[in-house]
Structures are given as C-alpha cells and as structure tokens.
Design an enzyme around this catalytic site. Structure first.
Site, PDB file in Angstrom:
ATOM      1  CE  LYS A  77       8.252 -22.084 -12.267  1.00 58.52           C
ATOM      2  NZ  LYS A  77       9.026 -20.648 -12.893  1.00 58.52           N
ATOM      3  CB  SER A 152      12.203 -21.936 -14.545  1.00 61.98           C
ATOM      4  OG  SER A 152      11.232 -20.889 -14.150  1.00 61.98           O
ATOM      5  CB  SER A 176      10.962 -18.411 -15.886  1.00 58.46           C
ATOM      6  OG  SER A 176      12.163 -18.715 -15.814  1.00 58.46           O
TER       7      SER A 176
HETATM    8  N1  GLN Z   1      16.829 -18.316 -17.414  1.00 54.72           N
HETATM    9  C1  GLN Z   1      16.962 -17.323 -16.188  1.00 54.72           C
HETATM   10  C2  GLN Z   1      17.327 -18.248 -15.045  1.00 54.72           C
HETATM   11  O1  GLN Z   1      17.867 -19.247 -15.404  1.00 54.72           O
HETATM   12  C3  GLN Z   1      15.409 -17.084 -15.614  1.00 54.72           C
HETATM   13  C4  GLN Z   1      14.799 -17.990 -14.743  1.00 54.72           C
HETATM   14  C5  GLN Z   1      13.376 -17.483 -14.384  1.00 54.72           C
HETATM   15  O2  GLN Z   1      12.777 -16.436 -14.869  1.00 54.72           O
HETATM   16  N2  GLN Z   1      13.168 -18.151 -13.367  1.00 54.72           N
HETATM   17  O3  GLN Z   1      17.789 -17.670 -13.919  1.00 54.72           O
END
Ligand code: GLN
Length: 493
Positions: A77, A152, A176
């Site tokens: 990532k 994400s 995420s």
């Molecule tokens: N969807 C959540 C956010 O937008 C989690 C994102 C994540 O775990 N990086 O913050």
C-alpha cells in the site's frame, strides 16, 4: 497451474521444490499487472528492481535456503514508505516523494525474501472507504469494474483479487484492511494495535493506524503476519512481545477437537447490534451461512451485546480527524513534498501549498479535527469521545467473558457503484461494524463468506481479544479448509 493462480503458500512450496523460479513468477506478474492497468491498482512499479530481487531469491533457493516467503511477490500500500519507489499516500502533496528509508513492515518482508512488485493505490492519507479519494484516480473492483473495491486499502484488495499479486500489505485505521478485503472477496487481518510497527507508515490517526496483510487465505495472511510483525524500538507504541509464528499457531489443533470438528468448544459471540434491521438482507444471509459452517465445524454461537456500536461512528470521526489534523500539519511545503510555485510570504506559502496539495476529504478532516481540538470545544467533543472510546473497549471485554471470538458482517452492504455515494456522511455510516474493534485496538479479520447482491463478495468479520490473532487465523483457516468461499475468483481471472 499458471503462476498467478497460486497463493503465497503454494508459490513458496513450488519455489522450494524448484518447479518454478521466482524470476518466472515475477515476469509473469509484471506482464499481468501492465495488462490490467485499467483497474488503477498500482501507482508505481520498478520491474528491474523486482527482477533483481527475484534473481537473488533464486540464488538463495538454489543453495537450499527457503523460508516460506523467499521469492514470493508482494506489493505495498502506498502509505508505507519505500526506498527506490515513490511513496505518495495517494496524495498530490507527496507526488513523486522519494523516501530515504523503508518502512519496518516493508524491510521485514524484504528480509524474508519477498519480491516487491510495486506500490498500490489507496485513499488519500488512508481516508476513505471506497478508494475514490485518491489523487491518482479511483481503483476498480475486479468483480465488477463499475464498482468500488472498498478502501482505503482498495489497491491492495483489488490487486490480490485480480491475481496481480498473491499478497499485499494494507493499513487499517477504522476498517481499511477488513472492508476492502470484504468487498473484493479476499482475506485480510488487522492485528492488535502495536503488533506491526508503524515506523515508516505515513500517519493518519496514530492511536488507531495498524498494518496487516491482505491475501487469498488465512494461511497466506498468517505467513505474512509472522514476518511483518514484532517489536520495533523505532515505534514508541510497538508491543514488546516475543516474535510469533502465526502459521504454526494457525495449524495447532484445539484441545479436545477432532479432524471433523476442529472448532469444538470455540464460542463465537454474535453482538445483536451487528445484525440490525437495516443490515442488507443479502449480506446477512451470506454471513449467517458462513456462521452455520463454523457451527458444523464445532463452534457454538452465543448472543452478546456491544451496546455502544452506533456511537463508534461519532467517536471515531472525532478522534481520527483530531489526530489527522495534528499529523498532517507536517505537510507545510518546507519539509516534504509539494510546495506552491508562487507565493507572497511564508504564510501565503503554507496556505497555497496546503490548498493545492490536499484533496477535499483530507481538508474536511483537518477542519473537523482542528475544530474538535480547539479551546472551548475540546471538552465537549474530543474528551467526550475519548471517554466513550474507553467504554467501547470495556464493552468488548464484557463480551469476551462469554465468548472467545466475536463475529458479524464487515460492512452493511456489498460494494457500491463508483460515484454513487457522493455524501461523505454515507461513507462514514458504512464503517459501523469495523470501527468498534479499531477503537478498542482489537485484532479483526475479514473472511470471504460467499456473495450477495449483484454477485458481489461478502465478508464475515471475526474479532478476537488482544493478541489473539492466532485464534482468529485458526478459526478462519478451519473454515477455509471446509469451504471454498475464499478460492472463488472474479470472472475471467
Ligand atoms: N473508512 C474509514 C475512514 O475513512 C477508515 C479508513 C482507514 O481505516 N484507514 O477513516
């Protein structure tokens, strides 16, 4: 079997048996990922560097060396910094940024002999649930390219599901790893906070951010997690624990269990708040079917309650932006990345740099975070959220008195259409089932549980108590030995 059809463990076995070389696999996947650029999963590749790593793995394999990951391709990532490949966090702010060092997670997987194919698209600074917030364009879900892969870590999940790479790293702040794994029909684990080092992980919300693997099976995840985890003195919140062999733990039989009933005696708690009336019927049906499989394997299902589940949304969306507003203050045009080309004075340079470099979701969170931390609002929002965070963690401990693992859906629906969810609040609400474990710092997994509406994958979420990744992986592996949900691939892959 074509190289891309094999998972991590299978590739490792084939390499050690000298049935195939790491270079052959690497070449095959490099070709494949250039053919599938329309998915938007990869942001950077370095074919020559990957070939060099593969050749050196082949040389070690020829001498009889052979850890389980030696010569196996991986991709990271783009929130992990890497020497030699640009590290952008999906942001224009860091476009082309060259890190002088590798993140600990990257360094450890490289030391284990993995071949880095490239960097994977993600939501800008890991803020999002659909991978639509990347400055470098959306990622497409290989099961249906009109749909989002989740976020994400959407690039990671899409690349694994499309068989461009057998495994990828991801990070999970509020879901995420679990949610994109669920949307793309693969397996992902977010370990206990502190198990994987955050050193070299571009920070979003430091008290929540945690790295983990995404792969096709629990076994493959266990192999990666064993290599990437462990104490790191360069991360002040790294857990000081002895290194763990999650693969061995995953295979170890439960006392009193039999081959037919490997989960005999395992108590799985179902929080009633994870099965609300608003849960999509297709998701609930797939999750219940996977739970029935776990029961056949000997597990017993018990009712539990996480009464503050709904509150985890406001609590998370106060704490995470608060920490983000502080973490992202470092992007000021002086130290890293983008700097505005034209400005009148220092203040103007800061303003223009940040206005140009950050996308709308990141700006929204910086504003929310600055607001909740400001004098006069701190007690009402931030402090209150911290108190509730503790209560959410305590609720889990109350559940673990009557169960060993907790299960439920990962997300309330299957992956939606790209562009369909314009309202950020709708995205926040869809995080309801992943946020509680994140706030509590508990390990959580997404395990494929078949498909729901439009043939899109559904994930079963399993949450364990602190440092109980082994039990999670063991249960997921038992399920995957007895079912084929995890080996289904998108059409044409
Ligand atoms: N969807 C959540 C956010 O937008 C989690 C994102 C994540 O775990 N990086 O913050």
């Amino acid at each position: 079997m074509k190289p891309h059809e094999m998972g991590v463990a299978e590739i490792g076995r084939a390499l050690r048996a000298h049935e195939v070389s790491s270079l052959e696999i690497t070449e095959h996947l490099l070709t494949r990922l250039t053919e599938q650029q329309r998915l938007g999963a990869f942001l950077a590749t370095d074919a020559d560097a990957a070939r060099a790593q593969a050749r050196s793995a082949d040389a070690r394999l020829a001498q009889g060396a052979g850890g389980p990951l030696l010569g196996v391709p991986v991709a990271h990532k783009d929130i992990f910094v890497t020497r030699g490949l640009a590290s952008t966090a999906g942001s224009k702010m860091l476009a082309g940024y060259a890190s002088p060092f590798d993140a600990t997670v990257v360094a450890r997987l490289t030391e284990a002999g993995m071949v880095t194919l490239g960097k994977l698209n993600c939501d800008e600074f890991a803020m999002g649930s659909a991978n639509e917030n990347s400055a470098f364009g959306p990622v497409r879900n290989p099961w249906n390219e009109a749909r989002v892969p989740g976020g994400s870590s959407g690039g990671s999940a899409a690349a694994v599901a499309a068989r461009l790479v057998p495994a990828a790293t991801g990070t999970d702040t509020g879901g995420s790893i679990r949610q994109p794994a669920s949307f793309c029909g693969i397996t992902g684990i977010k370990p206990t906070y502190g198990v994987c080092s955050r050193y070299g992980m571009i920070a979003f919300a430091s008290s929540l951010d945690q790295a983990g693997p995404l792969a096709r099976s629990a076994e493959d995840c266990a192999l990666l997690l064993s290599a990437m985890s462990g104490f790191d003195p360069r991360d002040a919140t790294s857990a000081e624990r002895a290194p763990q062999d999650f693969h061995a733990r995953m295979l170890a039989p439960r006392p009193g269990a039999s081959a037919a009933r490997p989960l005999e005696g395992l108590r799985i708690g179902l929080p009633r708040e994870f099965f609300p009336a608003a849960l999509a019927a297709d998701v609930e049906a797939a999750v219940r079917a996977a739970l029935a499989e776990l029961e056949k394997l000997g597990a017993t299902l018990v009712d539990v309650s996480l009464p503050r589940t709904e509150l985890s949304i406001p609590v998370y969306y106060i704490i995470a932006p608060a920490e983000a507003s502080s973490n992202l203050s470092r992007f000021d045009g002086v130290k890293f990345g983008h700097r505005a080309a034209h400005y009148a004075d220092l203040l103007d340079m800061y303003k223009k740099t940040r206005a140009e470099g950050f996308g709308p979701e990141v700006k929204r969170r910086i504003m929310i975070g600055t607001y909740v931390l400001s004098h006069g609002y701190y007690d009402a929002y931030y402090l209150q959220a911290q108190r509730l965070r503790r209560m959410i963690a305590d609720d889990f401990q109350a559940c673990f008195k009557s169960c060993d693992l907790i299960a439920g859906p990962v997300a309330p629906t299957v992956a939606w259409q790209i562009g369909a969810q314009g309202d950020p609040l709708q995205n926040y609400l869809a995080d309801i089932f992943t946020l509680p474990a994140s706030l509590a710092g508990l390990p959580g997994m997404s395990v494929p549980a078949g498909s729901g509406a439009h043939g899109m994958p559904v994930g079963l979420q399993l949450v364990g108590n602190y440092f109980d990744e082994g039990r999670l992986l063991h249960a997921a592996h038992a399920l995957q030995q007895a079912s084929d949900f995890h080996s289904r691939a998108p059409a044409g892959v």
